[in-house]
Design a protein around this motif. Structure first.
Motif, PDB file in Angstrom:
ATOM      1  N   GLU A   1       0.829  -1.208   0.000  1.00  0.00           N
ATOM      2  CA  GLU A   1       0.000   0.000   0.000  1.00  0.00           C
ATOM      3  C   GLU A   1       0.860   1.254   0.000  1.00  0.00           C
ATOM      4  O   GLU A   1       0.589   2.209  -0.702  1.00  0.00           O
ATOM      5  CB  GLU A   1      -0.932   0.005   1.216  1.00  0.00           C
ATOM      6  CG  GLU A   1      -1.550   1.373   1.404  1.00  0.00           C
ATOM      7  CD  GLU A   1      -2.986   1.329   1.822  1.00  0.00           C
ATOM      8  OE1 GLU A   1      -3.809   0.810   1.057  1.00  0.00           O
ATOM      9  OE2 GLU A   1      -3.267   1.808   2.932  1.00  0.00           O
TER      10      GLU A   1
ATOM     11  N   ASP B   1       3.897  -0.663   4.264  1.00  0.00           N
ATOM     12  CA  ASP B   1       2.539  -1.081   4.620  1.00  0.00           C
ATOM     13  C   ASP B   1       2.079  -2.140   3.632  1.00  0.00           C
ATOM     14  O   ASP B   1       2.059  -1.876   2.426  1.00  0.00           O
ATOM     15  CB  ASP B   1       1.578   0.117   4.496  1.00  0.00           C
ATOM     16  CG  ASP B   1       1.393   0.810   5.820  1.00  0.00           C
ATOM     17  OD1 ASP B   1       1.615   0.139   6.851  1.00  0.00           O
ATOM     18  OD2 ASP B   1       1.040   2.003   5.822  1.00  0.00           O
TER      19      ASP B   1
ATOM     20  N   LYS C   1      -1.130  -4.431   2.608  1.00  0.00           N
ATOM     21  CA  LYS C   1      -2.568  -4.647   2.828  1.00  0.00           C
ATOM     22  C   LYS C   1      -2.944  -5.987   2.218  1.00  0.00           C
ATOM     23  O   LYS C   1      -2.430  -6.371   1.165  1.00  0.00           O
ATOM     24  CB  LYS C   1      -3.376  -3.538   2.141  1.00  0.00           C
ATOM     25  CG  LYS C   1      -3.402  -2.233   2.944  1.00  0.00           C
ATOM     26  CD  LYS C   1      -4.521  -2.220   3.990  1.00  0.00           C
ATOM     27  CE  LYS C   1      -4.579  -0.917   4.763  1.00  0.00           C
ATOM     28  NZ  LYS C   1      -3.415  -0.663   5.612  1.00  0.00           N
ATOM     29  N   GLU C   2      -3.826  -6.657   2.928  1.00  0.00           N
ATOM     30  CA  GLU C   2      -4.319  -7.913   2.362  1.00  0.00           C
ATOM     31  C   GLU C   2      -5.256  -7.604   1.216  1.00  0.00           C
ATOM     32  O   GLU C   2      -5.922  -6.567   1.208  1.00  0.00           O
ATOM     33  CB  GLU C   2      -5.077  -8.701   3.434  1.00  0.00           C
ATOM     34  CG  GLU C   2      -4.138  -9.363   4.415  1.00  0.00           C
ATOM     35  CD  GLU C   2      -4.885 -10.150   5.474  1.00  0.00           C
ATOM     36  OE1 GLU C   2      -6.064 -10.470   5.248  1.00  0.00           O
ATOM     37  OE2 GLU C   2      -4.274 -10.433   6.510  1.00  0.00           O
TER      38      GLU C   2
END
Lengths: 173, 493
Positions: free
Chosen positions: A145, A163, A165-166
């Motif tokens: 992200e 970061d 993110k799934e």
């Protein structure tokens, strides 16, 4: 007075009462009587059940560094806000999917770009400290992200480097 | 004699060199990077000059800058310590050009020994044993198969450009050679961009034993016995001792002769270390020469009573060795433990931060060579070595126990160190039995965790400290003259 501490990821509640030079301290229902013999900036000498102990301890931020009987302990005060000082943990922890620097160091390599898909265990970046390289790997599958560091940056332990993110829907699988 | 020596290094070794200079009435110039302005070596030296940014190549590896500082300060000689520029022949050349004495070997000897492959070939040609195959550079598959057969299995395939275990394969039987070679070449190409592979004899059990040599410019050579350095973690020595418990008088004599032969062949001068590997049948093989003062030199100083830095300075000043081989005795047993800023619980990652407090053990036959102090902010740019603890005992058993006791009393607060790990090594039954080799750590300490018998004590101490701190605050509130910062003492943000 009740205080909360964390040692090696375990939480402890410590009840402490003082009468003259004697403390009575209860930890997990175990009660100790501690007689203080000497106490200064760093050194503390005390007796428990007639046995003498010598300990050294010093504090940095919310962490007590304790040396007792040849062993070293990091005791994190987690009692909450006191004296206007923000209670903040500097223990690098993988909260959510932030990828944090496990130690202070220099960002040597960044292998991924914003938006890249990553697989668990994939190399994300390399941090160097004291001539040692440490490869930071993806903690989960997902996508990048944001990247919160640049090459040659000096980062602190716990700094969020990347970061991840799934992918939407991944949590349910 | 030299009037002034510049120490082109930092940390414990710079401090150690300064101490001998002070005893010889030689004034000292320290150099330091921006993050080292209050480091112990800066505080101890007579003068200290800033040489730039923390990155080593901007400061401690900056040849031009260091020479400039040396010239501006009328320095007679430069001591490079270990690491950094100590084995850099360009630096030695720059010193020569500036007419400053480089305290170390000649440029010719340094250059020759710096080429590990060539130096092994030269040493083999004068009859010094090297590991079979170690000097064969095989380019084709057939050459490697032939070489492996000649050497005898098991063999080790190694990337020529390699290091850090990458592109390394142990081959037990001939039919495993081909797949291992393919994998090794693939890894070598990926890691180093070069698929050249070596093949050498593989030993299941090896010990790392080195000999300390002194050689003057007048053809005199002596050895100061050996150091056993088999206790290593990731190829980094952590515990060293002298004498080696492995050596018999006969083997010691033969290895010492070979070591002297190596330095004579190389035309080596000053203090140097000849490294050997010794196999399970006590065959020894020349590995390389460390053309500098070694980290572990204090164990030799302890058993011989000879100050190696003083000898280095005398030799560099063109003096004749005053010590004859027959006058050098070894006495008792010395052990060194290297203290690193590493977190043994977190895969030995470097640890940094502010050193809140240091108290090193003292006592009979305990020596602490340290580059730290209370209040020092530990920089992240350099080797994580903080200090070396060296002890002597009349027997190995006494020395081991003394080391164990001293490590227990070594207090460093504010950063993590591997002191508990070192203590568990020297008190390990196999270590005491001298059953040590270069795989000791992986064999006995792979799953190591520090003992935590006093969690409750640590909690009590922290609770008492918090309580004292709270009282200091309330006391100071009632006292107008005192600021909380004076009253609170140890409180730090």
């Amino acid at each position: 007075m009740v205080r909360k501490f964390k040692v090696m990821d375990n939480d402890y509640t410590v009840d402490i009462q003082k009468r003259d030079t004697v403390y009575s301290i209860t930890i997990k229902e175990k009660k100790y009587n501690i007689k203080i013999i000497y106490h200064d900036q760093i050194l503390i000498l005390f007796k428990i059940n007639g046995k003498k102990y010598k300990s050294y301890c010093a504090k940095n931020a919310h962490v007590w560094y304790v040396h007792v009987d040849g062993q070293f302990y990091l005791v994190h005060n987690i009692s909450g806000k006191r004296f206007g000082i923000e209670q903040q943990s500097n223990i690098p922890a993988n909260v959510g999917l932030d990828v944090r620097a496990p130690m202070p160091g220099k960002v040597l390599k960044i292998y991924v770009q914003k938006g890249d898909n990553v697989k668990i265990g994939q190399d994300l970046c390399v941090i160097e400290a004291m001539k040692m390289e440490h490869v930071i790997k993806a903690p989960n599958d997902g996508f990048v992200e944001s990247i919160n560091c640049s090459l040659t940056d000096i980062v602190d332990a716990g700094h969020i480097l990347i970061d991840i993110k799934e992918h939407p829907g991944d949590e349910t699988t | 004699m030299f009037n002034k020596i510049l120490i082109a290094n930092r940390g414990e070794i710079a401090v150690r060199i300064i101490k001998t200079c002070q005893e010889m009435d030689i004034s000292t110039v320290a150099v330091y990077s921006d993050v080292d302005s209050t480091a112990p070596h800066v505080l101890f030296a007579d003068e200290a000059i800033s040489i730039g940014a923390p990155e080593p190549r901007e400061s401690y590896l900056n040849i031009e800058k260091i020479i400039e500082v040396a010239l501006e300060n009328d320095v007679d000689a430069v001591h490079p310590g270990y690491g950094f520029l100590s084995e850099n022949h360009q630096f030695a050349r720059a010193c020569e050009k500036a007419k400053i004495t480089f305290i170390g070997p000649s440029i010719a000897a340094m250059t020759m020994l710096g080429d590990k492959l060539r130096s092994r070939q030269i040493m083999q040609s004068v009859g010094i044993p090297v590991i079979p195959g170690m000097i064969i550079k095989a380019n084709s598959e057939n050459e490697i198969i032939t070489a492996a057969e000649k050497i005898g299995y098991p063999v080790l395939l190694k990337a020529s450009a390699g290091g850090g275990g990458k592109g390394m394969r142990i081959v037990e039987k001939p039919d495993q050679l081909k797949p291992a070679l393919d994998a090794c070449q693939r890894e070598a190409l990926a890691a180093f961009g070069d698929d050249t592979v070596y093949v050498e004899k593989y030993f299941r059990q090896l010990r790392h034993i080195e000999f300390q040599i002194l050689a003057d410019h007048h053809g005199n050579y002596v050895h100061l016995f050996e150091r056993e350095c088999s206790i290593q973690r990731r190829h980094q020595k952590i515990i060293e001792e002298s004498p080696s418990p492995l050596l018999t008088d006969d083997l010691r004599k033969r290895m010492a002769e070979a070591a002297i032969n190596v330095v004579k062949t190389a035309g080596y001068t000053n203090a140097g270390t000849v490294e050997f590997l010794v196999d399970q049948d006590t065959n020894f093989y020349f590995l390389e020469v460390n053309a500098r003062l070694q980290v572990e030199h204090p164990v030799t100083e302890f058993i011989t009573g000879i100050d190696l830095v003083r000898q280095q300075i005398l030799i560099a000043n063109n003096e004749r060795l005053q010590i004859k081989q027959a006058d050098i005795y070894k006495r008792g047993h010395a052990i060194e433990a290297r203290i690193y800023a590493e977190d043994p619980e977190n895969n030995f990652l470097p640890s940094s931060g502010k050193i809140l407090f240091v108290e090193a053990p003292t006592g009979p036959w305990i020596r602490n060579d340290s580059g730290i102090r209370s209040g020092l902010e530990l920089p992240i740019y350099y080797d994580p070595i903080l200090a070396k603890l060296i002890v002597w005992g009349e027997t190995r058993e006494i020395a081991c126990k003394r080391m164990e006791t001293a490590l227990k009393q070594y207090v460093i607060l504010g950063i993590k160190t591997q002191i508990p790990f070192l203590r568990d090594i020297v008190s390990h039954a196999e270590f005491k039995k001298t059953a040590i080799d270069t795989h000791f750590i992986e064999n006995h300490f792979a799953e190591w965790k520090p003992g935590y018998d006093h969690v409750d004590l640590s909690l009590m101490i922290s609770a008492i400290e918090e309580d004292t701190q709270r009282k200091s605050f309330s006391n100071s509130a009632n006292n107008k003259r005192a600021t909380p910062w004076i009253q609170v003492g140890r409180w730090q943000i």
